[in-house]
Design a protein around this motif. Sequence first.
Motif, PDB file in Angstrom:
ATOM      1  N   HIS A  97      11.745  12.635  18.761  1.00 36.40           N
ATOM      2  CA  HIS A  97      10.601  13.865  18.262  1.00 36.40           C
ATOM      3  C   HIS A  97       9.400  12.842  17.903  1.00 36.40           C
ATOM      4  N   ARG A 137      11.838  14.761  10.316  1.00 35.33           N
ATOM      5  CA  ARG A 137      12.438  15.578  10.915  1.00 35.33           C
ATOM      6  C   ARG A 137      13.917  15.320  11.477  1.00 35.33           C
ATOM      7  N   ARG A 191      12.216  19.993   9.953  1.00 37.60           N
ATOM      8  CA  ARG A 191      11.597  19.236   9.072  1.00 37.60           C
ATOM      9  C   ARG A 191      12.741  19.296   7.780  1.00 37.60           C
TER      10      ARG A 191
END
Length: 144
Positions: free
Chosen positions: A11, A27, A108
Amino acid sequence: MKIKVINKGHHALPEYQTELSAGLDLRAVLSESKVLAPLERVLVPTGLYIELPQGYEAQVRPRSGLAFKHGLSVLNAPGTIDADYRGEIGVLLVNLSNEQFEVKDGERVAQLVIAKHETVEWEPVETLSDTERGAGGYGSTGKK
């Protein structure tokens, strides 16, 4: 302030969601989703490794939306990452609700706040200065 970071996840690096945000969203980096049962806890990997300057810490804090909507929190909130730690940042997530919650890759799961701190030197003494509050503890202020 610039902080050295290694991202072993897939990510993008954490970003502030608004111009005045204090925390960066962390995340989850998962090969498969993880279902958290009520009262279950799990260490969620982020794929991130950081090098903080001396005099700073990183605080891992709960996200208010996950707490309000799903009863998820960071168990040791705020979790402290010291400047000399070089391991992966993990989020100790706990499900405080009565329902299962599925943590998905890319979710998240927490906020990361960078904070300056002081290093103290203890000064042993026999007495402390007097204050109006004195030794009044939990719930003692505001009562007559």
